[in-house]
Write a protein that holds these residues in place. Structure first.
Motif, PDB file in Angstrom:
ATOM      1  N   LYS A  27       0.784  -1.237   0.000  1.00  0.00           N
ATOM      2  CA  LYS A  27       0.000   0.000   0.000  1.00  0.00           C
ATOM      3  C   LYS A  27       0.812   1.282   0.000  1.00  0.00           C
ATOM      4  O   LYS A  27       0.355   2.298  -0.505  1.00  0.00           O
ATOM      5  CB  LYS A  27      -0.959   0.021   1.201  1.00  0.00           C
ATOM      6  CG  LYS A  27      -2.021  -1.042   1.135  1.00  0.00           C
ATOM      7  CD  LYS A  27      -2.948  -0.787  -0.024  1.00  0.00           C
ATOM      8  CE  LYS A  27      -3.999  -1.884  -0.106  1.00  0.00           C
ATOM      9  NZ  LYS A  27      -4.887  -1.711  -1.242  1.00  0.00           N
ATOM     10  N   ASP A  28       2.006   1.279   0.564  1.00  0.00           N
ATOM     11  CA  ASP A  28       2.781   2.523   0.628  1.00  0.00           C
ATOM     12  C   ASP A  28       3.393   2.839  -0.733  1.00  0.00           C
ATOM     13  O   ASP A  28       4.008   1.985  -1.364  1.00  0.00           O
ATOM     14  CB  ASP A  28       3.890   2.418   1.665  1.00  0.00           C
ATOM     15  CG  ASP A  28       3.379   2.675   3.062  1.00  0.00           C
ATOM     16  OD1 ASP A  28       2.222   3.095   3.200  1.00  0.00           O
ATOM     17  OD2 ASP A  28       4.152   2.462   4.015  1.00  0.00           O
ATOM     18  N   THR A  29       3.238   4.077  -1.160  1.00  0.00           N
ATOM     19  CA  THR A  29       3.836   4.498  -2.429  1.00  0.00           C
ATOM     20  C   THR A  29       4.866   5.593  -2.221  1.00  0.00           C
ATOM     21  O   THR A  29       5.685   5.830  -3.092  1.00  0.00           O
ATOM     22  CB  THR A  29       2.755   5.032  -3.386  1.00  0.00           C
ATOM     23  OG1 THR A  29       2.065   6.112  -2.743  1.00  0.00           O
ATOM     24  CG2 THR A  29       1.778   3.933  -3.740  1.00  0.00           C
ATOM     25  N   GLY A  30       4.833   6.247  -1.091  1.00  0.00           N
ATOM     26  CA  GLY A  30       5.749   7.359  -0.832  1.00  0.00           C
ATOM     27  C   GLY A  30       7.022   6.896  -0.170  1.00  0.00           C
ATOM     28  O   GLY A  30       7.408   5.728  -0.201  1.00  0.00           O
ATOM     29  N   ALA A  31       7.688   7.831   0.437  1.00  0.00           N
ATOM     30  CA  ALA A  31       8.968   7.566   1.082  1.00  0.00           C
ATOM     31  C   ALA A  31       8.781   7.306   2.577  1.00  0.00           C
ATOM     32  O   ALA A  31       9.635   7.638   3.377  1.00  0.00           O
ATOM     33  CB  ALA A  31       9.905   8.739   0.861  1.00  0.00           C
ATOM     34  N   GLU A  32       7.673   6.728   2.945  1.00  0.00           N
ATOM     35  CA  GLU A  32       7.440   6.445   4.355  1.00  0.00           C
ATOM     36  C   GLU A  32       8.269   5.234   4.775  1.00  0.00           C
ATOM     37  O   GLU A  32       8.559   4.353   3.981  1.00  0.00           O
ATOM     38  CB  GLU A  32       5.959   6.194   4.593  1.00  0.00           C
ATOM     39  CG  GLU A  32       5.115   7.419   4.262  1.00  0.00           C
ATOM     40  CD  GLU A  32       3.689   7.250   4.712  1.00  0.00           C
ATOM     41  OE1 GLU A  32       3.470   6.565   5.719  1.00  0.00           O
ATOM     42  OE2 GLU A  32       2.818   7.803   4.065  1.00  0.00           O
ATOM     43  N   ARG A  33       8.621   5.199   6.028  1.00  0.00           N
ATOM     44  CA  ARG A  33       9.538   4.178   6.521  1.00  0.00           C
ATOM     45  C   ARG A  33       8.821   3.148   7.380  1.00  0.00           C
ATOM     46  O   ARG A  33       9.438   2.494   8.219  1.00  0.00           O
ATOM     47  CB  ARG A  33      10.654   4.856   7.294  1.00  0.00           C
ATOM     48  CG  ARG A  33      11.392   5.883   6.450  1.00  0.00           C
ATOM     49  CD  ARG A  33      12.552   6.501   7.139  1.00  0.00           C
ATOM     50  NE  ARG A  33      13.520   5.565   7.638  1.00  0.00           N
ATOM     51  CZ  ARG A  33      14.531   5.049   6.941  1.00  0.00           C
ATOM     52  NH1 ARG A  33      14.656   5.358   5.678  1.00  0.00           N
ATOM     53  NH2 ARG A  33      15.386   4.223   7.497  1.00  0.00           N
ATOM     54  N   ARG A  34       7.535   2.973   7.148  1.00  0.00           N
ATOM     55  CA  ARG A  34       6.786   2.018   7.963  1.00  0.00           C
ATOM     56  C   ARG A  34       7.206   0.575   7.692  1.00  0.00           C
ATOM     57  O   ARG A  34       7.185  -0.256   8.598  1.00  0.00           O
ATOM     58  CB  ARG A  34       5.283   2.179   7.727  1.00  0.00           C
ATOM     59  CG  ARG A  34       4.767   3.521   8.204  1.00  0.00           C
ATOM     60  CD  ARG A  34       3.282   3.589   8.185  1.00  0.00           C
ATOM     61  NE  ARG A  34       2.748   3.501   6.824  1.00  0.00           N
ATOM     62  CZ  ARG A  34       1.458   3.569   6.537  1.00  0.00           C
ATOM     63  NH1 ARG A  34       0.578   3.722   7.500  1.00  0.00           N
ATOM     64  NH2 ARG A  34       1.050   3.480   5.299  1.00  0.00           N
ATOM     65  N   LEU A  35       7.603   0.285   6.471  1.00  0.00           N
ATOM     66  CA  LEU A  35       8.056  -1.069   6.143  1.00  0.00           C
ATOM     67  C   LEU A  35       9.343  -1.400   6.893  1.00  0.00           C
ATOM     68  O   LEU A  35       9.497  -2.494   7.441  1.00  0.00           O
ATOM     69  CB  LEU A  35       8.265  -1.214   4.638  1.00  0.00           C
ATOM     70  CG  LEU A  35       8.739  -2.562   4.141  1.00  0.00           C
ATOM     71  CD1 LEU A  35       7.701  -3.632   4.434  1.00  0.00           C
ATOM     72  CD2 LEU A  35       9.022  -2.511   2.653  1.00  0.00           C
ATOM     73  N   ILE A  36      10.261  -0.462   6.948  1.00  0.00           N
ATOM     74  CA  ILE A  36      11.518  -0.679   7.669  1.00  0.00           C
ATOM     75  C   ILE A  36      11.260  -0.807   9.168  1.00  0.00           C
ATOM     76  O   ILE A  36      11.883  -1.619   9.850  1.00  0.00           O
ATOM     77  CB  ILE A  36      12.509   0.454   7.356  1.00  0.00           C
ATOM     78  CG1 ILE A  36      12.865   0.417   5.871  1.00  0.00           C
ATOM     79  CG2 ILE A  36      13.753   0.361   8.217  1.00  0.00           C
ATOM     80  CD1 ILE A  36      13.643   1.600   5.385  1.00  0.00           C
TER      81      ILE A  36
END
Length: 70
Positions: A27-36
Motif C-alpha cells: 500500500k505505501d507508495t511514498g517515502a514512508e519508513r513504515r516497512l523498515i
C-alpha cells in the motif's frame, strides 16, 4: 507454563508484524519508513523469542524428548 505462553504471544506478534509489513509493502507508495519499522520490530521480536527459547533450555523448563538421546 508462563514461558510457553510468552513464546506463543511472541509468535503471534511476529505474525502480526509480518502481515503488517506486507500491507505496508503493497500500500505505501511514498517515502514512508513504515516497512523498515515493521522489519525492525519483527527482528527484535525474533531475537527476544530466540533468547526465551534458549533460557527455557538453560533453565530446564524445556527438555529434548527425542528417543535417541535417552
Amino acid at each position: 507454563m508462563w514461558l510457553k505462553l510468552v513464546i506463543v504471544a511472541l509468535l503471534l506478534a511476529i505474525l502480526v508484524s509480518l502481515f503488517g509489513g506486507l500491507f505496508f509493502l503493497v500500500k505505501d507508495t511514498g517515502a514512508e519508513r513504515r516497512l523498515i519499522t515493521a522489519l525492525s520490530v519483527r527482528i527484535s521480536l525474533t531475537v527476544a523469542l530466540m533468547l526465551l527459547i534458549a533460557y527455557g533450555f538453560w533453565s530446564g523448563q524445556f527438555v529434548w524428548n527425542t528417543p535417541w538421546l535417552h
